[in-house]
Design a protein around this motif. Structure first.
Motif, short mmCIF file in Angstrom:
data_model
loop_
_atom_site.label_atom_id
_atom_site.label_comp_id
_atom_site.label_asym_id
_atom_site.label_seq_id
_atom_site.Cartn_x
_atom_site.Cartn_y
_atom_site.Cartn_z
N SER A 94 -3.20 7.86 4.88
CA SER A 94 -2.74 6.63 5.56
C SER A 94 -3.91 5.84 6.12
O SER A 94 -3.88 4.60 6.16
N ASP A 95 -4.97 6.53 6.54
CA ASP A 95 -6.17 5.85 7.04
C ASP A 95 -6.81 5.04 5.92
O ASP A 95 -7.22 3.88 6.11
N GLU A 96 -6.89 5.63 4.74
CA GLU A 96 -7.46 4.92 3.59
C GLU A 96 -6.61 3.71 3.22
O GLU A 96 -7.14 2.62 2.95
N LYS A 97 -5.31 3.89 3.25
CA LYS A 97 -4.41 2.78 2.91
C LYS A 97 -4.49 1.66 3.95
O LYS A 97 -4.41 0.48 3.62
N LEU A 98 -4.66 2.05 5.22
CA LEU A 98 -4.75 1.03 6.27
C LEU A 98 -6.06 0.24 6.14
O LEU A 98 -6.08 -0.96 6.41
N ARG A 99 -7.12 0.91 5.72
CA ARG A 99 -8.39 0.19 5.49
C ARG A 99 -8.23 -0.80 4.34
O ARG A 99 -8.77 -1.91 4.39
N VAL A 116 0.81 -1.22 0.00
CA VAL A 116 0.00 0.00 0.00
C VAL A 116 0.84 1.27 0.00
O VAL A 116 0.29 2.38 -0.09
N GLY A 117 2.15 1.16 0.12
CA GLY A 117 3.01 2.32 0.04
C GLY A 117 3.27 2.98 1.38
O GLY A 117 3.24 2.34 2.43
N GLU A 118 3.51 4.29 1.35
CA GLU A 118 3.91 5.02 2.55
C GLU A 118 2.75 5.19 3.52
O GLU A 118 1.65 5.55 3.14
N LEU A 119 3.04 4.91 4.81
CA LEU A 119 2.05 5.06 5.87
C LEU A 119 2.64 5.92 6.99
O LEU A 119 3.75 5.67 7.45
N ARG A 120 1.89 6.93 7.40
CA ARG A 120 2.27 7.74 8.55
C ARG A 120 1.39 7.32 9.71
O ARG A 120 0.17 7.52 9.68
N LEU A 121 1.99 6.73 10.74
CA LEU A 121 1.23 6.12 11.82
C LEU A 121 1.68 6.64 13.18
O LEU A 121 2.87 6.87 13.40
N ASP A 144 -4.03 9.15 11.34
CA ASP A 144 -4.99 10.24 11.52
C ASP A 144 -6.28 9.86 10.77
O ASP A 144 -6.23 9.31 9.67
N LYS A 145 -7.41 10.15 11.39
CA LYS A 145 -8.69 9.79 10.80
C LYS A 145 -8.88 10.50 9.46
O LYS A 145 -8.59 11.70 9.32
#
Length: 298
Positions: free
Chosen positions: A260-265, A232-237, A255-256
């Motif tokens: 990154s939220d979309e990618k985590l879903r 999914v690429g880069e994620l800021r968590l 962050d909601k």
């Protein structure tokens, strides 16, 4: 940790020497000219700035005086420019007293925590004091296969090329992890798991040897990190660490409504599909017959 085995006085001296070598003359207002044979400050310079005799400071570094006064320690902390965590660590080293060897105790994950992991829809796992992964949910494994039970996070970070590529700032991550390990060990230097892990990494990782020799200490609690996931690429968590008895629950969340939220879903959907296909219904956990997770091979 062999350099620390002789006793608390030696550990105090090793810490003072390591920190002294990291402070430049310019940082404390001393002239920087001339040829210097040692990195950082000389012993006599530390003694002068702390208001103690050079002979007494030499005894401290060589472990011959194990009972410096709080006033001396505070002066040394000021000269060595220690922050609050480092200052506390210095005071604890001086306050350490001989103790009987501690019995080896396995780290236990309460049953209710497995239930909690199963209900969380974000990456979550349980780690021990030496960064051993004791339990994790499917989202954690989807985030990184190195978060399966039985893995060691520090070992993976130092020795696994995929984990190195996973972290945007691998240099900072290794420095934080190693300094946190030293803080966690404290005076528990004869703990078999710590001895084993430090010995293994000292033999296999130059990065570990370099950072371990600095004697950095810090606390790796909450924070924000950026990782590169291969799918999914880069994620800021964001990261939070929550103590539960002798173990720590670690959660990662974005962050909601962020990218990154979309990618985590998306990652959650992929993880659900893979879990269903494999017929897995339980949160990952190590073999109950094992006292601790086994090390991975990389």
């Amino acid at each position: 940790m062999r350099d620390e085995e002789p006793g608390d006085g030696h550990r105090l001296g090793s810490y003072l020497r390591a920190r002294r070598e990291l402070v430049s003359p310019a940082q404390v207002g001393l002239p920087t000219g001339g040829r210097r044979r040692v990195p950082g400050l000389r012993r006599e310079e530390v003694a002068l700035l702390a208001g103690i005799s050079p002979d007494y400071y030499l005894r401290l570094e060589r472990g011959r005086d194990k009972n410096p006064s709080p006033q001396v320690l505070e002066s040394l902390a000021r000269v060595l420019q220690l922050d609050d965590i480092e200052r506390t660590y210095l005071l604890d080293l001086a306050a350490a007293r001989p103790r009987a060897p501690r019995r080896k105790r396995s780290e236990h994950v309460p049953a209710r925590v497995y239930e909690l992991l199963a209900h969380l829809q974000i990456p979550a796992f349980v780690e021990g004091r030496a960064f051993d992964v004791l339990a994790s949910n499917p989202m954690a494994v989807a985030l990184s296969p190195r978060l399966r039970p039985g893995q060691n996070r520090l070992r993976s970070l130092l020795l696994d090329p995929e984990e190195q590529a996973f972290h945007q700032d691998w240099t900072k991550a290794t420095a934080d992890f190693i300094a946190t390990l030293r803080t966690t060990i404290g005076d528990d230097i004869d703990n078999p798991r710590f001895v084993e892990l430090v010995g293994e990494l000292a033999l296999s990782s130059q990065r570990f040897r370099t950072l371990w020799a600095r004697h950095d200490v810090r606390s790796l609690d909450g924070g924000t990190t950026t990782v590169h996931h291969p799918v999914v690429g880069e994620l800021r968590l964001h990261r939070d660490k929550l103590p539960i008895g002798d173990v720590i629950l670690v959660v990662y969340y974005p962050d909601k409504d962020s990218d990154s939220d979309e990618k985590l879903r998306l990652l959650a959907a992929l993880a659900h599909t893979e879990t269903a296909a494999a017929g897995q219904t339980r949160v990952g956990q190590p073999d109950a017959s094992s006292d601790r997770p086994t090390r991975s091979k990389s």
